[in-house]
Design a protein around this motif. Structure first.
Motif, PDB file in Angstrom:
ATOM      1  N   VAL A   1       0.844  -1.184   0.000  1.00 51.07           N
ATOM      2  CA  VAL A   1       0.000   0.000   0.000  1.00 51.07           C
ATOM      3  C   VAL A   1       0.885   1.242   0.000  1.00 51.07           C
ATOM      4  CG1 VAL A   1      -1.771   1.295   1.230  1.00 51.07           C
ATOM      5  CG2 VAL A   1      -1.814  -1.215   1.262  1.00 51.07           C
ATOM      6  N   PRO A   2       0.904   1.995  -1.115  1.00 53.28           N
ATOM      7  CA  PRO A   2       1.769   3.171  -1.180  1.00 53.28           C
ATOM      8  C   PRO A   2       1.135   4.381  -0.502  1.00 53.28           C
ATOM      9  CG  PRO A   2       0.613   2.892  -3.253  1.00 53.28           C
ATOM     10  CD  PRO A   2       0.202   1.730  -2.381  1.00 53.28           C
ATOM     11  N   SER A   3       1.969   5.247   0.046  1.00 56.70           N
ATOM     12  CA  SER A   3       1.510   6.511   0.599  1.00 56.70           C
ATOM     13  C   SER A   3       2.637   7.522   0.479  1.00 56.70           C
ATOM     14  CB  SER A   3       1.064   6.366   2.053  1.00 56.70           C
ATOM     15  OG  SER A   3       2.126   5.904   2.872  1.00 56.70           O
ATOM     16  N   THR A   4       2.285   8.781   0.629  1.00 55.74           N
ATOM     17  CA  THR A   4       3.262   9.853   0.455  1.00 55.74           C
ATOM     18  C   THR A   4       3.081  10.914   1.527  1.00 55.74           C
ATOM     19  OG1 THR A   4       3.304   9.539  -1.955  1.00 55.74           O
ATOM     20  CG2 THR A   4       4.082  11.650  -1.114  1.00 55.74           C
ATOM     21  N   LYS A   5       4.206  11.372   2.081  1.00 52.71           N
ATOM     22  CA  LYS A   5       4.196  12.528   2.975  1.00 52.71           C
ATOM     23  C   LYS A   5       4.890  13.683   2.255  1.00 52.71           C
ATOM     24  CE  LYS A   5       4.296  10.022   7.396  1.00 52.71           C
ATOM     25  NZ  LYS A   5       5.073   9.782   8.651  1.00 52.71           N
ATOM     26  N   VAL A   6       4.182  14.776   2.103  1.00 49.83           N
ATOM     27  CA  VAL A   6       4.780  15.957   1.489  1.00 49.83           C
ATOM     28  C   VAL A   6       5.487  16.742   2.589  1.00 49.83           C
ATOM     29  CG1 VAL A   6       4.380  18.061   0.157  1.00 49.83           C
ATOM     30  CG2 VAL A   6       2.977  16.031  -0.265  1.00 49.83           C
ATOM     31  N   LEU A   7       6.811  16.735   2.563  1.00 49.92           N
ATOM     32  CA  LEU A   7       7.608  17.350   3.625  1.00 49.92           C
ATOM     33  C   LEU A   7       7.756  18.855   3.430  1.00 49.92           C
ATOM     34  CD1 LEU A   7      10.427  14.665   3.996  1.00 49.92           C
ATOM     35  CD2 LEU A   7       8.216  14.788   5.165  1.00 49.92           C
ATOM     36  N   SER A   8       7.802  19.294   2.182  1.00 47.81           N
ATOM     37  CA  SER A   8       7.896  20.731   1.918  1.00 47.81           C
ATOM     38  C   SER A   8       7.438  21.036   0.505  1.00 47.81           C
ATOM     39  CB  SER A   8       9.324  21.244   2.135  1.00 47.81           C
ATOM     40  OG  SER A   8      10.211  20.682   1.195  1.00 47.81           O
ATOM     41  N   PHE A   9       6.993  22.277   0.307  1.00 48.20           N
ATOM     42  CA  PHE A   9       6.553  22.771  -1.004  1.00 48.20           C
ATOM     43  C   PHE A   9       6.961  24.240  -1.058  1.00 48.20           C
ATOM     44  CE2 PHE A   9       3.787  24.884  -3.949  1.00 48.20           C
ATOM     45  CZ  PHE A   9       3.500  23.967  -4.945  1.00 48.20           C
TER      46      PHE A   9
ATOM     47  N   ILE B   1       9.467  20.391  -4.504  1.00 49.71           N
ATOM     48  CA  ILE B   1       8.618  19.555  -3.656  1.00 49.71           C
ATOM     49  C   ILE B   1       9.466  18.432  -3.090  1.00 49.71           C
ATOM     50  CG2 ILE B   1       6.524  18.138  -3.547  1.00 49.71           C
ATOM     51  CD1 ILE B   1       5.683  19.505  -6.215  1.00 49.71           C
ATOM     52  N   VAL B   2       9.474  18.286  -1.785  1.00 53.15           N
ATOM     53  CA  VAL B   2      10.189  17.188  -1.135  1.00 53.15           C
ATOM     54  C   VAL B   2       9.155  16.228  -0.573  1.00 53.15           C
ATOM     55  CG1 VAL B   2      11.851  16.516   0.632  1.00 53.15           C
ATOM     56  CG2 VAL B   2      12.102  18.712  -0.549  1.00 53.15           C
ATOM     57  N   ARG B   3       9.243  14.974  -0.997  1.00 52.60           N
ATOM     58  CA  ARG B   3       8.250  13.971  -0.573  1.00 52.60           C
ATOM     59  C   ARG B   3       8.933  12.723  -0.041  1.00 52.60           C
ATOM     60  NH1 ARG B   3       4.758  12.855  -5.750  1.00 52.60           N
ATOM     61  NH2 ARG B   3       6.849  12.902  -6.660  1.00 52.60           N
ATOM     62  N   LEU B   4       8.354  12.149   0.973  1.00 49.75           N
ATOM     63  CA  LEU B   4       8.791  10.860   1.498  1.00 49.75           C
ATOM     64  C   LEU B   4       7.790   9.820   1.027  1.00 49.75           C
ATOM     65  CD1 LEU B   4      10.822   9.382   3.351  1.00 49.75           C
ATOM     66  CD2 LEU B   4       9.208   9.732   5.235  1.00 49.75           C
ATOM     67  N   ARG B   5       8.267   8.820   0.301  1.00 49.07           N
ATOM     68  CA  ARG B   5       7.396   7.789  -0.244  1.00 49.07           C
ATOM     69  C   ARG B   5       7.471   6.565   0.653  1.00 49.07           C
ATOM     70  NH1 ARG B   5       6.523   9.525  -5.488  1.00 49.07           N
ATOM     71  NH2 ARG B   5       4.537   8.432  -5.211  1.00 49.07           N
ATOM     72  N   LEU B   6       6.311   6.032   1.010  1.00 51.60           N
ATOM     73  CA  LEU B   6       6.233   4.894   1.927  1.00 51.60           C
ATOM     74  C   LEU B   6       5.459   3.749   1.296  1.00 51.60           C
ATOM     75  CD1 LEU B   6       5.424   7.778   3.646  1.00 51.60           C
ATOM     76  CD2 LEU B   6       6.097   6.267   5.508  1.00 51.60           C
ATOM     77  N   ALA B   7       5.710   2.542   1.782  1.00 50.65           N
ATOM     78  CA  ALA B   7       4.945   1.360   1.396  1.00 50.65           C
ATOM     79  C   ALA B   7       4.614   0.594   2.666  1.00 50.65           C
ATOM     80  CB  ALA B   7       5.746   0.487   0.441  1.00 50.65           C
ATOM     81  N   ASP B   8       3.325   0.349   2.896  1.00 53.36           N
ATOM     82  CA  ASP B   8       2.878  -0.264   4.155  1.00 53.36           C
ATOM     83  C   ASP B   8       3.436   0.503   5.355  1.00 53.36           C
ATOM     84  OD1 ASP B   8       1.586  -2.141   2.615  1.00 53.36           O
ATOM     85  OD2 ASP B   8       3.090  -3.692   2.877  1.00 53.36           O
ATOM     86  N   ASP B   9       3.448   1.838   5.219  1.00 48.72           N
ATOM     87  CA  ASP B   9       3.904   2.769   6.272  1.00 48.72           C
ATOM     88  C   ASP B   9       5.398   2.686   6.568  1.00 48.72           C
ATOM     89  OD1 ASP B   9       1.351   3.888   6.689  1.00 48.72           O
ATOM     90  OD2 ASP B   9       0.790   2.236   8.014  1.00 48.72           O
ATOM     91  N   ILE B  10       6.166   2.022   5.728  1.00 47.54           N
ATOM     92  CA  ILE B  10       7.622   1.944   5.888  1.00 47.54           C
ATOM     93  C   ILE B  10       8.270   2.910   4.898  1.00 47.54           C
ATOM     94  CG2 ILE B  10       9.663   0.481   5.679  1.00 47.54           C
ATOM     95  CD1 ILE B  10       7.879  -1.907   6.367  1.00 47.54           C
TER      96      ILE B  10
END
Length: 241
Positions: free
Chosen positions: A98-106, A130-139
């Motif tokens: 399950v992918p998810s993304t945290k947008v750290l800065s814009f 744009i700085v993003r942290l990409r996660l899979a299964d919250d990792i």
């Protein structure tokens, strides 16, 4: 040398000087010049050197090893094209995660020489970072720093990037059709900050990616520098004759 009459910031000039030195005179894994030597050779302050070195690290030209120093990366060298344009979301879904993304800065910034060259715009023009942290299964899996020419994406906001995948925004909000993406891959070592965000030990190995994306008019619409965890992130390539 540094031109004091140049309207560009001194650190921006220093970035260009050091980048050319790395490309033309140095090899991957060579030890980078020390801050003191750069200060003495170019007549600049320690603060200016640190700003320039931070930019070079973000560009992928150098990497730091905790307690050992700073070294030349191999990301700027010519590399083999391994695969077509890549979608993190589609890749993670295809392997059952399950992918998810945290947008750290814009941020909307003035373009430096390096990014102007990569985006095909003028130095000083506006760009979106744009700085993003990409996660899979919250990792945490990948840290992405994406640069966009502002002129192609007026009105884009952090809230919109949080709501919707970037490539869907390109197509559905701006009618930008991706024609091709050039990608380069190299091995590297995570920085201290990257190790914290990716939840890996300092000096961990990583996969560095550099992607330049073009629309159907051959205009660059994206330049992205990514750092992926080597213990979690694997590219699988099939070569067909």
């Amino acid at each position: 040398m540094i031109n004091r009459q140049d309207k560009r910031p001194i650190y921006d000039q220093l970035v260009e000087i050091l980048r050319k030195k790395i490309e033309n005179e140095m090899q991957p894994n060579d030890r980078m010049l020390s801050e003191r030597k750069i200060c003495d050779e170019y007549g600049v302050s320690r603060t200016t050197v640190r700003l320039a070195m931070a930019d070079l690290e973000h560009m992928g030209y150098i990497y730091k090893r905790h307690g050992r120093g700073t070294f030349v990366s191999s990301i700027n060298r010519q590399s083999q094209n391994l695969m077509d344009s890549y979608s993190f979301t589609e890749h993670m879904k295809s392997i059952g995660k399950v992918p998810s993304t945290k947008v750290l800065s814009f941020d909307i910034l003035e373009c430096t020489n390096y990014f102007a060259e990569k985006l095909g715009i003028k130095t000083g023009d506006k760009m979106i970072k744009i700085v993003r942290l990409r996660l899979a299964d919250d990792i945490p899996m990948m840290l992405e720093r994406t640069y966009l020419p502002f002129i192609e994406f007026p009105g884009l906001s952090k809230e919109r990037v949080i709501e919707k995948p970037l490539y869907e925004i390109f197509q559905e909000d701006y009618n930008e059709i991706i024609k091709i993406a050039d990608e380069e891959f190299s091995a590297g070592i995570v920085s201290d900050k990257e190790s914290t965000l990716l939840d890996v030990p300092i000096d961990s190995a990583c996969l560095k990616l550099l992607r330049t994306t073009y629309n159907d008019n051959n205009i660059v619409i994206e330049f992205t520098l990514s750092v992926a965890r080597s213990d979690k992130f694997i590219y699988k390539i099939r070569h067909v004759r």
